[in-house]
Design a protein around this motif. Structure first.
Motif, PDB file in Angstrom:
ATOM      1  N   GLN A   1     -17.178  55.886  74.862  1.00  0.00           N
ATOM      2  CA  GLN A   1     -17.223  55.647  76.304  1.00  0.00           C
ATOM      3  C   GLN A   1     -18.336  54.684  76.710  1.00  0.00           C
TER       4      GLN A   1
ATOM      5  N   ASP B   1     -11.107  63.620  65.758  1.00  0.00           N
ATOM      6  CA  ASP B   1     -11.128  64.536  66.892  1.00  0.00           C
ATOM      7  C   ASP B   1     -11.161  65.988  66.436  1.00  0.00           C
TER       8      ASP B   1
ATOM      9  N   LYS C   1      -4.141  64.591  72.600  1.00  0.00           N
ATOM     10  CA  LYS C   1      -5.163  64.067  73.502  1.00  0.00           C
ATOM     11  C   LYS C   1      -5.780  62.782  72.973  1.00  0.00           C
ATOM     12  N   LEU C   2      -5.924  62.679  71.667  1.00  0.00           N
ATOM     13  CA  LEU C   2      -6.516  61.475  71.088  1.00  0.00           C
ATOM     14  C   LEU C   2      -5.676  60.250  71.422  1.00  0.00           C
TER      15      LEU C   2
ATOM     16  N   ARG D   1      -3.611  59.922  74.004  1.00  0.00           N
ATOM     17  CA  ARG D   1      -3.761  59.657  75.436  1.00  0.00           C
ATOM     18  C   ARG D   1      -5.084  58.944  75.712  1.00  0.00           C
ATOM     19  N   TYR D   2      -6.133  59.460  75.095  1.00  0.00           N
ATOM     20  CA  TYR D   2      -7.460  58.869  75.312  1.00  0.00           C
ATOM     21  C   TYR D   2      -7.506  57.441  74.776  1.00  0.00           C
ATOM     22  N   ALA D   3      -7.028  57.250  73.563  1.00  0.00           N
ATOM     23  CA  ALA D   3      -7.079  55.928  72.939  1.00  0.00           C
ATOM     24  C   ALA D   3      -6.274  54.911  73.737  1.00  0.00           C
TER      25      ALA D   3
ATOM     26  N   ASN E   1      -5.415  55.025  76.980  1.00  0.00           N
ATOM     27  CA  ASN E   1      -6.137  54.745  78.225  1.00  0.00           C
ATOM     28  C   ASN E   1      -7.335  53.835  77.966  1.00  0.00           C
ATOM     29  N   TYR E   2      -8.007  54.118  76.874  1.00  0.00           N
ATOM     30  CA  TYR E   2      -9.193  53.345  76.483  1.00  0.00           C
ATOM     31  C   TYR E   2      -8.830  51.873  76.295  1.00  0.00           C
TER      32      TYR E   2
ATOM     33  N   HIS F   1      -7.706  50.146  79.524  1.00  0.00           N
ATOM     34  CA  HIS F   1      -8.862  49.807  80.353  1.00  0.00           C
ATOM     35  C   HIS F   1      -9.606  48.609  79.771  1.00  0.00           C
TER      36      HIS F   1
ATOM     37  N   ASP G   1      -3.012  60.542  82.894  1.00  0.00           N
ATOM     38  CA  ASP G   1      -4.168  61.425  83.055  1.00  0.00           C
ATOM     39  C   ASP G   1      -4.464  62.071  81.720  1.00  0.00           C
ATOM     40  N   VAL G   2      -5.611  61.726  81.185  1.00  0.00           N
ATOM     41  CA  VAL G   2      -5.968  62.290  79.879  1.00  0.00           C
ATOM     42  C   VAL G   2      -6.417  63.726  80.070  1.00  0.00           C
TER      43      VAL G   2
END
Length: 706
Positions: A363, A425, A437-438, A440-442, A444-445, A448, A705-706
């Motif tokens: 982050q 994770d 979740k990984l 979703r996070y990746a 989104n990451y 962005h 939405d993560v």
């Protein structure tokens, strides 16, 4: 005729002879006159010689008097000028006392500035008078001493006058030796210089920055507020005081006062922004901060760094040049400015360095990129502000911070890829086959990161690092290619992570659901975004959409094909001659069908999940097209052998399938066989799920939405 010519010739001869006689007589007379004149000249010469002999002593005496007068004037005139300088210094000292008294009682700021300016001018005049006395004193005394010695030796003057001159010499010498040092170091001039030092400090303290916090809030985003420090009159006064102090061997004191006061003023102006976060600057302390607090601190650091540079330091630099630019050492003002800014900049630098050296958590990448971009935008202006040799060290530290941020940003990015690759994770794959979740996070990451703002920062980091490694003259790829390659590597790491997780399922149906959910999620959330545009539509379809469709096909094949195969007609065709056996077999197939349907429903309710509404709707529709026509055809074909009223209608079966995919319990606590309607539907051919899946309908936005 002949007689006449002879007479004429004789006449001419007689006339010529007469002229000769006359000329001869004149010559004799002239000779006598010359002899007389010679006798007269001899007499005059003799008289002049006698007069010269008589005047010579008087001439020598006059010349001696003139030489003596010149010698005395050369000594006395400077002595008189020296005495005049003493009188002038005394007058100026009285004037200083008077101005000092007026300054102490004046309350009006503007009038006080004018009086202070007169005070400075008086100090300059007194200093000039004392310098004149100091410069001319010894030569004047030396010349007076030479005259006294000359008169004493030659006795050119009477004893009385010579004695008076001796007494004057002694008085001037004593006055010079006793008064000059006192006037310079212990008298009113020294006291006035001390007063000016105090006034200099007071004036510099009064010159304040405006409330830069309010300026920052009021200014537009693309503007920079730079205010001049002090009024024209204040600048004029402090500049004159600085020049006066420097002219009186107080330049070091002047510089010390200026640097001390202006550093405090600049620091106090920035302290109004409440930069408490700057107290935390070691990597260990930064690692202990909550992410929200650190994120806020970095955002404030970017704002305050720019504000300090463009507002506070620009104003301070201008003030330094205005006040100290006229000092004998030309660049002393620039050195003073760097001294003022150095300590403040060091605080900003150490925080930035601490962030860059702290743990490389994913982050942090966006804040590191923002810090790097802010420095890139300020690079030219920073070099202009901290120009020259005096600012070299602070510019070096600026570049070092840039390097740290480049390396830190690059390292965070690649470590993020390594974390995905190693599935660090620490969680097993989702038990219901949903998107982890990984992922979703990746996603989104990366979405962005590939937005217009951060993609430019990240590409600039990659390009900068490539130039540092390969050299300026190396052939560099375009920013887009550098970023595309880097993002592709992360996406490939994410694919390997998904494949690794999918292999850990024991239930093969769940494996296909997981892969279908995950790849469809990646495709739908990436297309029509900057991430999808960067990777390319063909890449996204080939890597994710196709794989998701294949997994959907395999899911239907393994989850629902066994149910459909239970209603195959081959066994019933063999029993056509035995209606009783055929009816029993048909009822058995229906029982097996509903038993299998209940089992599949239970699995979907308890362990299978398709969270994407569009995907779930398409899978439901494809499953209905696969199962219901076969069921309807079987039910219609054997209606004479089956108690049709005991079984659900095709429409009810379709609703049951809808409930399966909506996650509700269609049977209560038992199997539902009763028909809700006697209507029969005509038999339909099975429809391939792949055909439906290739044209998905979307009902929501791409936001995740993560």
């Amino acid at each position: 005729m002949a007689a006449n010519e002879e007479d004429s010739t004789l006449f001419k001869l007689e006339f010529a002879c007469s002229d000769l006689r006359t000329l001869l007589q004149s010559s004799v007379q002239m000779e006598k006159s010359l002899e007389e004149m010679e006798r007269n000249f001899d007499f005059i010469d003799e008289s002049l010689s006698t007069a010269a002999k008589r005047v010579a002593p008087l001439q020598s005496l006059a010349m001696a008097a003139k030489a003596l007068e010149t010698r005395i004037n050369r000594a006395v005139s400077p002595a008189l000028a020296l005495l005049h300088s003493f009188k002038l210094s005394e007058s100026l000292q009285n004037k200083l006392i008077e101005l000092s008294n007026k300054l102490s009682t004046e309350k009006n700021p503007r009038k006080r500035l004018k009086k202070l300016l007169k005070y400075v001018e008086c100090v300059d005049q007194l200093n000039a008078a004392i310098n004149l006395i100091s410069r001319d004193g010894e030569p004047v005394i030396q010349k007076l001493q030479e005259v006294v010695e000359f008169l004493s030796r030659t006795k050119a003057a009477d004893q009385y006058r010579t004695q008076r001159l001796k007494e004057t010499l002694i008085t001037v010498k004593a006055l010079y030796e006793s008064e000059v040092d006192d006037m310079r170091f212990d008298g009113l001039l020294d006291e006035a210089l001390l007063n000016l030092q105090d006034e200099f400090e007071i004036m510099l303290q009064k010159i304040k920055h405006q409330n830069i916090g309010e300026q920052q809030a009021d200014k537009e985003a693309d503007q920079t507020v730079v205010s001049d420090l002090g009024t024209d009159m204040e600048i004029q006064v402090v500049r004159r005081i600085a020049e006066t102090l420097a002219a009186n061997d107080c330049m070091d004191i002047c510089i010390d006062i200026f640097v001390k006061v202006r550093y405090r003023r600049a620091a106090k102006a920035l302290m109004r922004l409440n930069p408490d976060y700057l107290r935390t600057y070691t990597p260990e302390e930064i690692d202990e901060m909550e992410w929200e607090s650190l994120e806020t601190a970095i955002s404030l650091w970017i704002q305050h760094f720019e504000l300090a540079l463009k507002t506070v330091f620009v104003s301070e630099k201008k003030l330094c040049k205005q006040v100290l630019g006229g000092l004998p050492e030309v660049l002393v003002w620039l050195e003073c400015f760097v001294k003022i800014a150095d300590k403040i900049m060091a605080v900003f630098f150490r925080f930035g360095e601490g962030v860059a050296r702290s743990n490389k958590e994913p982050q942090k990448l966006f804040k590191l990129l923002e810090m790097f971009d802010s420095l890139e935008k300020l690079k030219v202006e920073f070099s202009d502000i901290f120009e020259g040799e005096s600012g070299a060290d602070i510019c070096i530290r600026f570049r070092e911070l840039e390097k740290l941020l480049v390396h830190a940003s690059s390292k965070v990015f690649w470590e993020f890829g390594l974390q995905i690759e190693g599935s660090s994770d620490g969680f097993p794959p989702p038990q219901d086959g949903s998107v982890p979740k990984l992922v979703r996070y990746a996603l989104n990451y990366l979405k962005h990161l590939t937005t217009e703002t951060y993609s430019a920062y990240m590409a600039k980091v990659f390009r900068t690092e490539q130039v540092w490694k390969a050299g300026i003259l190396s052939k560099s790829e375009t920013d887009e290619n550098l970023l595309q390659d880097a993002i592709s590597n992360i996406m490939e790491a994410l694919q390997r992570n998904i494949e690794s997780k999918s292999s850990r399922y024991k239930d093969k149906i769940l494996t296909h659901i997981f892969v279908m959910n995950t790849y469809w999620y990646i495709y739908m959330r990436s297309r029509n975004t900057e991430l999808g545009k960067l990777l390319g539509d063909q890449y996204m379809k080939q890597k994710y959409k196709t794989v998701a469709e294949e997994s959907a096909y395999m899911y239907q094949r393994q989850a629902w094909d066994p149910l459909v195969r239970l209603l195959e007609k081959e066994d019933l065709i063999e029993q056509d001659n035995d209606s009783r056996g055929t009816g029993a077999l048909a009822r058995g197939k229906m029982e097996a069908f509903f038993t299998c349907f209940d089992e599949i429903s239970r699995r979907h309710r308890g362990g299978y999940n398709i969270p994407d509404a569009d995907l779930r709707a398409q899978i439901r529709e494809a499953t209905v097209k696969l199962v219901v026509p076969v069921y309807s055809e079987f039910l219609n074909a054997h209606s004479s052998l089956l108690p049709v009223k005991s079984y659900v209608s095709p429409e009810s079966l379709e609703r049951l399938l809808a409930q399966v995919f909506n996650g509700t319990d269609p049977t209560g606590n038992g199997r539902l066989k009763r028909r809700d309607s006697n209507n029969r539907v005509p038999g339909r051919n099975s429809v391939s799920v792949e055909g439906e899946f290739r044209n998905p309908r979307r009902s929501r936005s791409n936001s995740i939405d993560v």
